[in-house]
Design an enzyme around this catalytic site. Structure first.
Site, mmCIF file in Angstrom:
data_model
loop_
_atom_site.group_PDB
_atom_site.id
_atom_site.type_symbol
_atom_site.label_atom_id
_atom_site.label_comp_id
_atom_site.label_asym_id
_atom_site.label_seq_id
_atom_site.Cartn_x
_atom_site.Cartn_y
_atom_site.Cartn_z
ATOM 1 N N ASP A 59 60.735 28.434 -71.916
ATOM 2 C CA ASP A 59 60.024 29.708 -72.068
ATOM 3 C C ASP A 59 58.942 29.580 -73.140
ATOM 4 O O ASP A 59 59.099 30.049 -74.266
ATOM 5 C CB ASP A 59 61.038 30.796 -72.440
ATOM 6 C CG ASP A 59 60.407 32.151 -72.676
ATOM 7 O OD1 ASP A 59 59.349 32.423 -72.069
ATOM 8 O OD2 ASP A 59 60.978 32.934 -73.462
ATOM 9 N N LYS A 61 55.553 30.325 -72.318
ATOM 10 C CA LYS A 61 54.514 31.314 -71.988
ATOM 11 C C LYS A 61 53.100 30.757 -72.164
ATOM 12 O O LYS A 61 52.288 31.280 -72.918
ATOM 13 C CB LYS A 61 54.691 32.579 -72.828
ATOM 14 C CG LYS A 61 56.031 33.283 -72.643
ATOM 15 C CD LYS A 61 56.089 34.543 -73.501
ATOM 16 C CE LYS A 61 57.408 35.278 -73.330
ATOM 17 N NZ LYS A 61 58.533 34.563 -73.973
ATOM 18 N N ASN A 67 42.929 23.918 -66.993
ATOM 19 C CA ASN A 67 43.298 22.511 -67.035
ATOM 20 C C ASN A 67 44.397 22.252 -68.054
ATOM 21 O O ASN A 67 45.332 21.490 -67.802
ATOM 22 C CB ASN A 67 42.076 21.653 -67.349
ATOM 23 C CG ASN A 67 42.386 20.172 -67.314
ATOM 24 O OD1 ASN A 67 42.775 19.637 -66.280
ATOM 25 N ND2 ASN A 67 42.216 19.499 -68.451
ATOM 26 N N THR A 68 44.296 22.881 -69.210
ATOM 27 C CA THR A 68 45.294 22.686 -70.261
ATOM 28 C C THR A 68 46.651 23.220 -69.831
ATOM 29 O O THR A 68 47.686 22.566 -70.032
ATOM 30 C CB THR A 68 44.841 23.375 -71.555
ATOM 31 O OG1 THR A 68 43.627 22.764 -72.002
ATOM 32 C CG2 THR A 68 45.888 23.253 -72.646
ATOM 33 N N ARG A 180 71.257 44.325 -71.929
ATOM 34 C CA ARG A 180 72.227 44.598 -72.983
ATOM 35 C C ARG A 180 73.487 45.209 -72.371
ATOM 36 O O ARG A 180 73.439 46.308 -71.819
ATOM 37 C CB ARG A 180 71.651 45.582 -74.016
ATOM 38 C CG ARG A 180 70.451 45.055 -74.795
ATOM 39 C CD ARG A 180 70.891 43.997 -75.808
ATOM 40 N NE ARG A 180 69.782 43.621 -76.684
ATOM 41 C CZ ARG A 180 68.887 42.684 -76.419
ATOM 42 N NH1 ARG A 180 68.964 42.029 -75.265
ATOM 43 N NH2 ARG A 180 67.941 42.389 -77.280
ATOM 44 N N GLY A 209 70.579 37.295 -74.701
ATOM 45 C CA GLY A 209 70.649 36.496 -75.920
ATOM 46 C C GLY A 209 71.783 36.903 -76.820
ATOM 47 O O GLY A 209 72.928 36.492 -76.647
#
EC number: 4.1.1.23
Length: 230
Positions: A59, A61, A67-68, A180, A209
């Site tokens: 993750d 993002k 290209n990068t 949650r 999480g």
């Protein structure tokens, strides 16, 4: 692997993360490695998770020139991750090039998912960056752009799932943070839902999480959530 749960590993130290990982069953979840952990621990940490038979959602993002981003996505594929994401706001061409670079990997390519609107963002946050639209309007706009680019799906809040499912079809993956279980703290997420409600709404994967990682018995909480969502 049939579990819909992705456990977010938000730790500062490798030992703490692995202590949690070694308590849970790779058949009951996948693992998410974000910017902080990857920047600190690098690809060797991801390899350790793979050695423990966990699928990994990288993750990071990505959001840069086409290209990068494409090259970064290729590096993630070479690492063997199960899923990788980028920002849909990077534009159609950026997403198309990222998707194209995965073609040689065939069925071994990771799922390529786009981030639409961060779940911490509300109307005022969007307005402050020049977007005169509600979070839902912007999510829908970016989800359609993502689908046009040929990506596998989007990250979106649970409340947006039903609308996106109707708009984008059954084959479009919906990955939902802001999950949650009842009785847990909402933390910094603004748009949240319980695991059962999110699955009923149409979520494919649930990112969870702290309710798991900070539990006294993470394995039992993970098992319980899996049971609750069937």
């Amino acid at each position: 692997m049939t579990s819909k749960i992705i456990v977010a590993l938000d730790y500062e130290k490798e030992a703490e993360a692995l202590a949690l990982v070694d308590q849970i069953d790779p058949s009951l979840c996948r693992l998410k490695v974000g910017k902080e952990m990857f920047t600190t621990l690098g690809i060797n940490f991801v390899k350790q998770l793979h050695q423990r038979n966990f699928d990994v959602f990288l993750d990071l993002k990505y959001h840069d020139i086409p290209n990068t981003v494409a090259r970064a996505v290729r590096s993630a594929a070479d690492l063997g991750v199960w899923m990788v994401d980028l920002h849909a706001s990077g534009g159609l061409r950026m997403m198309e090039e990222a998707k194209k670079i995965l073609e040689p990997y065939g069925k071994d390519a990771p799922l390529l998912i786009a981030v639409t609107v961060l779940t911490s963002m509300e109307d005022l946050d969007l307005l402050q960056i020049g977007i005169n639209a509600s979070p839902m309007e912007q999510v829908l706009r970016l989800a359609h752009l993502t689908q046009r680019a040929g990506l596998d799906g989007v990250v979106c809040s649970p409340q947006e799932v039903e609308i996106l499912r109707n708009a984008c079809g059954e084959d479009f993956k919906l990955v939902t943070p802001g999950i949650r279980p009842i009785g847990t703290d909402f933390g910094d997420q603004r748009r949240v839902m319980t695991p059962t409600a999110a699955i009923r709404a149409g979520s494919d994967y649930l990112v969870i999480g702290r309710p798991i990682t900070q539990a006294d018995n993470p394995a039992e909480v993970l098992r319980s959530i899996n049971v609750s969502i069937g």
